[in-house]
Design a protein around this motif. Structure first.
Motif, short mmCIF file in Angstrom:
data_model
loop_
_atom_site.label_atom_id
_atom_site.label_comp_id
_atom_site.label_asym_id
_atom_site.label_seq_id
_atom_site.Cartn_x
_atom_site.Cartn_y
_atom_site.Cartn_z
N ALA A 195 0.85 -1.19 0.00
CA ALA A 195 0.00 0.00 0.00
C ALA A 195 0.89 1.24 0.00
O ALA A 195 2.01 1.21 0.49
N PRO A 196 0.38 2.32 -0.53
CA PRO A 196 1.18 3.55 -0.60
C PRO A 196 1.49 4.11 0.78
O PRO A 196 0.93 3.68 1.79
N SER A 197 2.37 5.06 0.81
CA SER A 197 2.83 5.62 2.08
C SER A 197 1.77 6.50 2.74
O SER A 197 1.94 6.91 3.87
N TYR A 198 0.68 6.80 2.04
CA TYR A 198 -0.38 7.62 2.64
C TYR A 198 -1.51 6.73 3.17
O TYR A 198 -2.67 6.98 2.93
N ILE A 199 -1.14 5.73 3.93
CA ILE A 199 -2.09 4.76 4.47
C ILE A 199 -3.16 5.47 5.29
O ILE A 199 -4.35 5.18 5.15
N ASN A 200 -2.77 6.39 6.15
CA ASN A 200 -3.74 7.03 7.05
C ASN A 200 -4.81 7.79 6.30
O ASN A 200 -5.99 7.69 6.64
N SER A 201 -4.44 8.56 5.31
CA SER A 201 -5.45 9.36 4.60
C SER A 201 -6.42 8.46 3.83
O SER A 201 -7.61 8.74 3.80
N GLN A 202 -5.93 7.38 3.26
CA GLN A 202 -6.82 6.45 2.57
C GLN A 202 -7.73 5.73 3.54
O GLN A 202 -8.91 5.51 3.27
N LEU A 203 -7.19 5.37 4.70
CA LEU A 203 -7.98 4.67 5.70
C LEU A 203 -9.07 5.58 6.27
O LEU A 203 -10.19 5.13 6.50
N VAL A 204 -8.78 6.84 6.45
CA VAL A 204 -9.79 7.77 6.97
C VAL A 204 -10.94 7.91 5.99
O VAL A 204 -12.11 8.00 6.39
N LYS A 205 -10.66 7.90 4.71
CA LYS A 205 -11.73 7.99 3.70
C LYS A 205 -12.66 6.79 3.82
O LYS A 205 -13.89 6.94 3.77
N ARG A 206 -12.09 5.60 3.98
CA ARG A 206 -12.93 4.41 4.13
C ARG A 206 -13.64 4.40 5.49
O ARG A 206 -14.77 3.97 5.62
N LEU A 207 -12.93 4.89 6.50
CA LEU A 207 -13.49 4.93 7.85
C LEU A 207 -14.68 5.88 7.94
O LEU A 207 -15.64 5.61 8.67
N ALA A 208 -14.63 6.95 7.18
CA ALA A 208 -15.75 7.90 7.18
C ALA A 208 -17.03 7.22 6.72
O ALA A 208 -18.09 7.39 7.33
N VAL A 209 -16.94 6.44 5.68
CA VAL A 209 -18.12 5.73 5.16
C VAL A 209 -18.57 4.67 6.17
O VAL A 209 -19.76 4.56 6.49
N ALA A 210 -17.63 3.89 6.69
CA ALA A 210 -17.98 2.83 7.64
C ALA A 210 -18.60 3.42 8.90
O ALA A 210 -19.59 2.89 9.43
N TYR A 211 -18.05 4.49 9.39
CA TYR A 211 -18.57 5.13 10.60
C TYR A 211 -19.98 5.66 10.37
O TYR A 211 -20.86 5.49 11.21
N CYS A 212 -20.19 6.30 9.25
CA CYS A 212 -21.50 6.92 8.98
C CYS A 212 -22.58 5.89 8.65
O CYS A 212 -23.76 6.17 8.84
N THR A 213 -22.21 4.76 8.15
CA THR A 213 -23.24 3.77 7.80
C THR A 213 -23.47 2.74 8.90
O THR A 213 -24.57 2.21 9.01
N ASN A 214 -22.47 2.46 9.73
CA ASN A 214 -22.58 1.38 10.70
C ASN A 214 -22.66 1.82 12.16
O ASN A 214 -23.02 1.02 13.01
N VAL A 215 -22.31 3.06 12.45
CA VAL A 215 -22.22 3.51 13.84
C VAL A 215 -23.24 4.62 14.07
O VAL A 215 -23.28 5.59 13.31
N SER A 216 -24.03 4.47 15.12
CA SER A 216 -24.97 5.56 15.43
C SER A 216 -24.24 6.66 16.19
O SER A 216 -23.22 6.43 16.85
N VAL A 217 -24.76 7.86 16.08
CA VAL A 217 -24.13 9.02 16.69
C VAL A 217 -24.43 9.03 18.19
O VAL A 217 -25.58 9.15 18.60
N THR A 218 -23.39 8.88 18.98
CA THR A 218 -23.48 8.95 20.43
C THR A 218 -22.25 9.69 20.93
O THR A 218 -21.26 9.82 20.19
N PRO A 219 -22.27 10.16 22.16
CA PRO A 219 -21.05 10.78 22.68
C PRO A 219 -19.85 9.82 22.65
O PRO A 219 -18.72 10.24 22.38
#
Length: 125
Positions: free
Chosen positions: A56-80
Protein backbone atom coordinates in the motif's frame (compact mmCIF):
# COMPACT_ATOMS: atom_id res chain seq x y z
CA UNK A 1 11.11 -5.19 -21.85
CA UNK A 2 7.42 -4.91 -22.76
CA UNK A 3 6.69 -8.26 -21.11
CA UNK A 4 8.30 -7.09 -17.85
CA UNK A 5 6.34 -3.86 -18.02
CA UNK A 6 3.07 -5.74 -18.58
CA UNK A 7 3.75 -8.17 -15.71
CA UNK A 8 4.57 -5.31 -13.36
CA UNK A 9 1.35 -3.49 -14.31
CA UNK A 10 -0.67 -6.64 -13.57
CA UNK A 11 1.15 -7.17 -10.27
CA UNK A 12 0.61 -3.59 -9.14
CA UNK A 13 -3.04 -3.81 -10.16
CA UNK A 14 -3.51 -6.91 -8.00
CA UNK A 15 -1.73 -5.21 -5.10
CA UNK A 16 -4.03 -2.21 -5.48
CA UNK A 17 -7.13 -4.41 -5.35
CA UNK A 18 -5.82 -6.27 -2.31
CA UNK A 19 -4.91 -2.99 -0.58
CA UNK A 20 -8.38 -1.61 -1.33
CA UNK A 21 -9.95 -4.71 0.24
CA UNK A 22 -7.71 -4.32 3.28
CA UNK A 23 -8.72 -0.65 3.63
CA UNK A 24 -12.38 -1.69 3.59
CA UNK A 25 -11.83 -4.47 6.13
CA UNK A 26 -9.82 -2.20 8.41
CA UNK A 27 -12.48 0.51 8.36
CA UNK A 28 -15.23 -2.01 9.15
CA UNK A 29 -13.24 -3.65 11.93
CA UNK A 30 -12.29 -0.34 13.52
CA UNK A 31 -15.88 0.88 13.35
CA UNK A 32 -16.97 -2.36 15.04
CA UNK A 33 -14.79 -1.57 18.09
CA UNK A 34 -16.26 1.88 18.79
CA UNK A 35 -15.76 2.78 22.43
CA UNK A 36 -13.04 0.18 23.02
CA UNK A 37 -9.94 2.29 22.55
CA UNK A 38 -7.46 -0.56 23.05
CA UNK A 39 -9.08 -2.75 20.39
CA UNK A 40 -9.45 0.20 18.01
CA UNK A 41 -5.76 0.99 18.36
CA UNK A 42 -4.69 -2.67 18.06
CA UNK A 43 -6.88 -3.13 14.96
CA UNK A 44 -5.47 0.03 13.39
CA UNK A 45 -1.88 -1.06 14.00
CA UNK A 46 -2.55 -4.57 12.71
CA UNK A 47 -4.05 -3.33 9.44
CA UNK A 48 -1.40 -0.67 9.03
CA UNK A 49 1.23 -3.43 9.05
CA UNK A 50 -0.80 -5.57 6.63
CA UNK A 51 -1.26 -2.64 4.27
CA UNK A 52 2.41 -1.73 4.39
CA UNK A 53 3.50 -5.32 3.69
CA UNK A 54 1.02 -5.60 0.81
CA UNK A 55 2.53 -2.65 -1.00
CA UNK A 56 0.00 0.00 0.00
CA UNK A 57 1.18 3.55 -0.60
CA UNK A 58 2.83 5.62 2.08
CA UNK A 59 -0.38 7.62 2.64
CA UNK A 60 -2.09 4.76 4.47
CA UNK A 61 -3.74 7.03 7.05
CA UNK A 62 -5.45 9.36 4.60
CA UNK A 63 -6.82 6.45 2.57
CA UNK A 64 -7.98 4.67 5.70
CA UNK A 65 -9.79 7.77 6.97
CA UNK A 66 -11.73 7.99 3.70
CA UNK A 67 -12.93 4.41 4.13
CA UNK A 68 -13.49 4.93 7.85
CA UNK A 69 -15.75 7.90 7.18
CA UNK A 70 -18.12 5.73 5.16
CA UNK A 71 -17.98 2.83 7.64
CA UNK A 72 -18.57 5.13 10.60
CA UNK A 73 -21.50 6.92 8.98
CA UNK A 74 -23.24 3.77 7.80
CA UNK A 75 -22.58 1.38 10.70
CA UNK A 76 -22.22 3.51 13.84
CA UNK A 77 -24.97 5.56 15.43
CA UNK A 78 -24.13 9.02 16.69
CA UNK A 79 -23.48 8.95 20.43
CA UNK A 80 -21.05 10.78 22.68
CA UNK A 81 -19.02 7.54 22.85
CA UNK A 82 -18.78 7.25 19.06
CA UNK A 83 -17.79 10.90 18.67
CA UNK A 84 -15.06 10.61 21.33
CA UNK A 85 -13.88 7.31 19.79
CA UNK A 86 -13.54 8.97 16.41
CA UNK A 87 -11.66 11.90 17.93
CA UNK A 88 -9.30 9.49 19.70
CA UNK A 89 -8.73 7.52 16.51
CA UNK A 90 -8.00 10.60 14.40
CA UNK A 91 -5.58 11.89 17.04
CA UNK A 92 -3.84 8.52 17.20
CA UNK A 93 -3.57 8.45 13.39
CA UNK A 94 -2.24 12.03 13.39
CA UNK A 95 -4.93 13.23 11.00
CA UNK A 96 -5.57 16.96 10.98
CA UNK A 97 -9.08 18.34 11.40
CA UNK A 98 -9.01 19.67 7.84
CA UNK A 99 -8.01 16.31 6.39
CA UNK A 100 -10.67 14.51 8.43
CA UNK A 101 -13.32 16.99 7.28
CA UNK A 102 -12.27 16.51 3.65
CA UNK A 103 -12.58 12.73 4.06
CA UNK A 104 -16.10 13.05 5.44
CA UNK A 105 -17.13 15.43 2.67
CA UNK A 106 -15.67 13.04 0.11
CA UNK A 107 -17.66 10.20 1.69
CA UNK A 108 -20.81 12.25 1.06
CA UNK A 109 -19.82 12.94 -2.54
CA UNK A 110 -19.06 9.29 -3.26
CA UNK A 111 -22.41 8.18 -1.79
CA UNK A 112 -24.90 10.86 -2.90
CA UNK A 113 -27.95 8.65 -2.31
CA UNK A 114 -27.13 7.82 1.30
CA UNK A 115 -28.95 10.06 3.74
CA UNK A 116 -27.33 8.20 6.65
CA UNK A 117 -23.92 9.45 5.63
CA UNK A 118 -25.06 13.00 4.90
CA UNK A 119 -26.89 13.38 8.22
CA UNK A 120 -24.15 11.84 10.36
CA UNK A 121 -21.38 13.88 8.78
CA UNK A 122 -22.88 16.93 10.48
CA UNK A 123 -22.13 15.38 13.86
CA UNK A 124 -18.80 13.77 13.12
CA UNK A 125 -17.15 16.65 11.26
Amino acid sequence: FLAVKKVSEISFGKLGVKADDLYQQAASDIAFHVGDYENMEATYKEYKKKLWFNGAPSYINSQLVKRLAVAYCTNVSVTPKSVSSLAYLLTMMKISDDEAAESFVEACRENPNSMAIASKVLFYS
